[in-house]
Design a protein around this motif. Sequence first.
Motif, PDB file in Angstrom:
ATOM      1  N   TYR A 118       1.939  -8.485   1.042  1.00 20.16           N
ATOM      2  CA  TYR A 118       1.363  -8.680  -0.230  1.00 20.16           C
ATOM      3  C   TYR A 118       2.384  -9.271  -1.104  1.00 20.16           C
ATOM      4  CZ  TYR A 118      -1.211  -7.931  -4.885  1.00 20.16           C
ATOM      5  OH  TYR A 118      -1.779  -8.233  -5.894  1.00 20.16           O
ATOM      6  N   VAL A 119       3.562  -8.894  -1.191  1.00 22.66           N
ATOM      7  CA  VAL A 119       4.854  -9.554  -1.967  1.00 22.66           C
ATOM      8  C   VAL A 119       4.913 -10.812  -2.017  1.00 22.66           C
ATOM      9  CG1 VAL A 119       7.124  -9.596  -2.053  1.00 22.66           C
ATOM     10  CG2 VAL A 119       6.012  -7.157  -2.037  1.00 22.66           C
ATOM     11  N   ASP A 120       4.731 -11.780  -0.525  1.00 21.16           N
ATOM     12  CA  ASP A 120       4.840 -13.006  -0.587  1.00 21.16           C
ATOM     13  C   ASP A 120       3.705 -13.610  -0.705  1.00 21.16           C
ATOM     14  OD1 ASP A 120       7.591 -12.671  -0.040  1.00 21.16           O
ATOM     15  OD2 ASP A 120       7.179 -12.663   2.198  1.00 21.16           O
ATOM     16  N   ARG A 121       2.394 -13.121  -0.591  1.00 23.01           N
ATOM     17  CA  ARG A 121       1.057 -13.641  -0.368  1.00 23.01           C
ATOM     18  C   ARG A 121       0.108 -13.029  -1.495  1.00 23.01           C
ATOM     19  NH1 ARG A 121       2.960 -17.832   1.753  1.00 23.01           N
ATOM     20  NH2 ARG A 121       3.375 -17.695   3.913  1.00 23.01           N
ATOM     21  N   LYS A 122       0.553 -12.739  -2.464  1.00 24.96           N
ATOM     22  CA  LYS A 122      -0.179 -11.987  -3.687  1.00 24.96           C
ATOM     23  C   LYS A 122      -1.274 -13.072  -4.161  1.00 24.96           C
ATOM     24  CE  LYS A 122       2.171  -9.765  -6.578  1.00 24.96           C
ATOM     25  NZ  LYS A 122       3.126  -9.145  -7.654  1.00 24.96           N
ATOM     26  N   ASN A 123      -0.827 -14.410  -4.336  1.00 29.15           N
ATOM     27  CA  ASN A 123      -1.809 -15.326  -4.935  1.00 29.15           C
ATOM     28  C   ASN A 123      -3.010 -15.405  -4.007  1.00 29.15           C
ATOM     29  OD1 ASN A 123      -0.506 -15.792  -7.124  1.00 29.15           O
ATOM     30  ND2 ASN A 123       0.631 -17.536  -6.245  1.00 29.15           N
ATOM     31  N   GLU A 124      -2.863 -15.605  -2.563  1.00 30.03           N
ATOM     32  CA  GLU A 124      -3.870 -15.701  -1.635  1.00 30.03           C
ATOM     33  C   GLU A 124      -4.808 -14.620  -1.609  1.00 30.03           C
ATOM     34  OE1 GLU A 124      -0.627 -16.423  -1.168  1.00 30.03           O
ATOM     35  OE2 GLU A 124      -0.355 -18.243   0.094  1.00 30.03           O
ATOM     36  N   PHE A 125      -4.252 -13.281  -1.685  1.00 36.08           N
ATOM     37  CA  PHE A 125      -5.119 -12.376  -1.846  1.00 36.08           C
ATOM     38  C   PHE A 125      -5.811 -12.275  -3.091  1.00 36.08           C
ATOM     39  CE2 PHE A 125      -2.436  -9.961   1.424  1.00 36.08           C
ATOM     40  CZ  PHE A 125      -3.186  -9.169   2.230  1.00 36.08           C
ATOM     41  N   ARG A 126      -5.236 -12.551  -4.034  1.00 39.43           N
ATOM     42  CA  ARG A 126      -6.058 -12.747  -5.507  1.00 39.43           C
ATOM     43  C   ARG A 126      -7.150 -13.622  -5.317  1.00 39.43           C
ATOM     44  NH1 ARG A 126      -5.400  -8.530  -8.569  1.00 39.43           N
ATOM     45  NH2 ARG A 126      -3.298  -8.010  -8.941  1.00 39.43           N
ATOM     46  N   GLU A 127      -6.867 -14.651  -4.707  1.00 48.25           N
ATOM     47  CA  GLU A 127      -7.880 -15.844  -4.347  1.00 48.25           C
ATOM     48  C   GLU A 127      -9.288 -15.456  -3.785  1.00 48.25           C
ATOM     49  OE1 GLU A 127      -8.311 -20.683  -3.201  1.00 48.25           O
ATOM     50  OE2 GLU A 127      -6.227 -19.598  -3.120  1.00 48.25           O
ATOM     51  N   GLN A 139       2.670  -0.068   5.220  1.00 44.62           N
ATOM     52  CA  GLN A 139       3.898  -0.801   5.063  1.00 44.62           C
ATOM     53  C   GLN A 139       3.672  -2.271   5.252  1.00 44.62           C
ATOM     54  OE1 GLN A 139       6.769   0.925   7.622  1.00 44.62           O
ATOM     55  NE2 GLN A 139       8.409  -0.205   6.735  1.00 44.62           N
ATOM     56  N   ALA A 140       2.953  -2.848   6.301  1.00 39.57           N
ATOM     57  CA  ALA A 140       3.028  -4.034   6.545  1.00 39.57           C
ATOM     58  C   ALA A 140       2.199  -4.914   5.392  1.00 39.57           C
ATOM     59  CB  ALA A 140       2.277  -4.491   7.956  1.00 39.57           C
ATOM     60  N   LEU A 141       1.022  -4.257   4.950  1.00 36.35           N
ATOM     61  CA  LEU A 141       0.403  -4.949   3.791  1.00 36.35           C
ATOM     62  C   LEU A 141       1.341  -4.958   2.532  1.00 36.35           C
ATOM     63  CD1 LEU A 141      -2.352  -5.781   2.941  1.00 36.35           C
ATOM     64  CD2 LEU A 141      -3.173  -3.385   2.362  1.00 36.35           C
ATOM     65  N   ASP A 142       1.889  -4.073   2.356  1.00 41.34           N
ATOM     66  CA  ASP A 142       2.892  -4.200   1.272  1.00 41.34           C
ATOM     67  C   ASP A 142       3.781  -5.223   1.389  1.00 41.34           C
ATOM     68  OD1 ASP A 142       1.539  -1.975  -0.042  1.00 41.34           O
ATOM     69  OD2 ASP A 142       2.960  -0.335   0.343  1.00 41.34           O
ATOM     70  N   MET A 143       4.324  -5.469   2.419  1.00 44.41           N
ATOM     71  CA  MET A 143       5.270  -6.296   2.755  1.00 44.41           C
ATOM     72  C   MET A 143       4.563  -7.795   2.508  1.00 44.41           C
ATOM     73  SD  MET A 143       7.642  -4.825   5.563  1.00 44.41           S
ATOM     74  CE  MET A 143       8.755  -6.116   5.945  1.00 44.41           C
ATOM     75  N   ALA A 167     -13.261  -1.316  -9.389  1.00 46.23           N
ATOM     76  CA  ALA A 167     -13.849  -0.058  -8.904  1.00 46.23           C
ATOM     77  C   ALA A 167     -13.342   0.281  -7.688  1.00 46.23           C
ATOM     78  CB  ALA A 167     -15.170   0.119  -8.735  1.00 46.23           C
ATOM     79  N   LEU A 168     -12.750  -0.564  -6.745  1.00 48.00           N
ATOM     80  CA  LEU A 168     -12.329  -0.545  -5.184  1.00 48.00           C
ATOM     81  C   LEU A 168     -10.983  -0.386  -5.479  1.00 48.00           C
ATOM     82  CD1 LEU A 168     -13.341  -0.371  -2.503  1.00 48.00           C
ATOM     83  CD2 LEU A 168     -13.217  -2.901  -2.355  1.00 48.00           C
ATOM     84  N   PRO A 169     -10.316   0.805  -5.019  1.00 45.42           N
ATOM     85  CA  PRO A 169      -8.829   0.867  -5.339  1.00 45.42           C
ATOM     86  C   PRO A 169      -7.968   0.325  -3.959  1.00 45.42           C
ATOM     87  CG  PRO A 169      -9.757   3.208  -4.617  1.00 45.42           C
ATOM     88  CD  PRO A 169     -11.171   2.265  -5.024  1.00 45.42           C
ATOM     89  N   HIS A 170      -8.947   0.225  -2.774  1.00 38.26           N
ATOM     90  CA  HIS A 170      -8.242  -0.264  -1.838  1.00 38.26           C
ATOM     91  C   HIS A 170      -8.680  -1.813  -1.645  1.00 38.26           C
ATOM     92  CE1 HIS A 170      -6.701   3.669  -0.792  1.00 38.26           C
ATOM     93  NE2 HIS A 170      -7.805   4.136  -1.149  1.00 38.26           N
ATOM     94  N   TRP A 171      -8.785  -2.494  -2.389  1.00 40.47           N
ATOM     95  CA  TRP A 171      -9.174  -3.825  -2.438  1.00 40.47           C
ATOM     96  C   TRP A 171      -8.350  -4.941  -1.414  1.00 40.47           C
ATOM     97  CZ3 TRP A 171      -6.428  -8.086  -3.858  1.00 40.47           C
ATOM     98  CH2 TRP A 171      -5.344  -7.793  -4.625  1.00 40.47           C
ATOM     99  N   LYS A 172      -7.186  -4.450  -1.305  1.00 44.18           N
ATOM    100  CA  LYS A 172      -6.119  -5.147  -0.513  1.00 44.18           C
ATOM    101  C   LYS A 172      -6.534  -4.954   0.903  1.00 44.18           C
ATOM    102  CE  LYS A 172      -2.626  -4.033  -2.865  1.00 44.18           C
ATOM    103  NZ  LYS A 172      -1.081  -3.425  -3.289  1.00 44.18           N
ATOM    104  N   ILE A 223     -13.346 -14.201  -4.594  1.00 48.90           N
ATOM    105  CA  ILE A 223     -14.459 -14.720  -3.917  1.00 48.90           C
ATOM    106  C   ILE A 223     -15.434 -13.608  -3.328  1.00 48.90           C
ATOM    107  CG2 ILE A 223     -15.188 -16.131  -2.138  1.00 48.90           C
ATOM    108  CD1 ILE A 223     -12.719 -17.881  -2.845  1.00 48.90           C
ATOM    109  N   LEU A 224     -14.529 -12.669  -2.642  1.00 51.13           N
ATOM    110  CA  LEU A 224     -15.323 -11.683  -1.838  1.00 51.13           C
ATOM    111  C   LEU A 224     -15.857 -10.542  -2.648  1.00 51.13           C
ATOM    112  CD1 LEU A 224     -12.810 -11.387   1.005  1.00 51.13           C
ATOM    113  CD2 LEU A 224     -14.961 -12.550   0.932  1.00 51.13           C
ATOM    114  N   LEU A 225     -15.191 -10.202  -3.760  1.00 47.35           N
ATOM    115  CA  LEU A 225     -15.686  -8.985  -4.526  1.00 47.35           C
ATOM    116  C   LEU A 225     -15.922  -9.396  -6.299  1.00 47.35           C
ATOM    117  CD1 LEU A 225     -12.549  -6.700  -3.315  1.00 47.35           C
ATOM    118  CD2 LEU A 225     -14.890  -6.602  -2.790  1.00 47.35           C
ATOM    119  N   SER A 226     -16.876  -8.897  -6.688  1.00 49.23           N
ATOM    120  CA  SER A 226     -17.118  -9.168  -7.975  1.00 49.23           C
ATOM    121  C   SER A 226     -16.137  -8.478  -8.850  1.00 49.23           C
ATOM    122  CB  SER A 226     -18.407  -8.530  -8.513  1.00 49.23           C
ATOM    123  OG  SER A 226     -18.648  -7.237  -8.364  1.00 49.23           O
ATOM    124  N   GLU A 227     -15.976  -8.847 -10.086  1.00 50.46           N
ATOM    125  CA  GLU A 227     -15.092  -8.115 -10.991  1.00 50.46           C
ATOM    126  C   GLU A 227     -15.093  -6.704 -11.145  1.00 50.46           C
ATOM    127  OE1 GLU A 227     -11.433  -8.644 -13.165  1.00 50.46           O
ATOM    128  OE2 GLU A 227     -12.843 -10.471 -12.173  1.00 50.46           O
TER     129      GLU A 227
END
Length: 119
Positions: free
Chosen positions: A22-31, A16-20, A44-49, A35-39
């Motif tokens: 992610y809504v505001d910090r989607k760009n930071e998670f993507r950035e 629940q906290a992660l979903d909340m 392949a990683l469903p729980h990358w967040k 860097i941390l994970l290859s394409e």
Amino acid sequence: MYMLNSAEYKEEKIHQALDMLYVDRKNEFRELSQILLSEKALKALPHWKEFVLNFCLDVEEAFKTWSGQSPLLEISPQKALTLLRQLAHDKTSMNQLAHLLNISCNLSIEFKEIYKRLK
């Protein structure tokens, strides 16, 4: 250290906290994920967040050691070097590294605040 598996966090509240967050910090998670994970790993990683959040929690915990807020542990030097190498890969300046460290710490702090406010 897989921070979200500790006893202080409950799985339902984590999601629940992660979903909340992610809504505001989607760009930071993507950035950070780029860097941390290859394409390939990202697809392949469903729980990358959760992976990115765990990394952020590790960075914040390491910073407490670096700043003297927590005692130096036996694994602290290795952990610090690992975190820095992961973020600094292909970076050309300390400013870029500091930017990523700040993003990581901010995501961790915001997650903990959201988690704490959930009932």
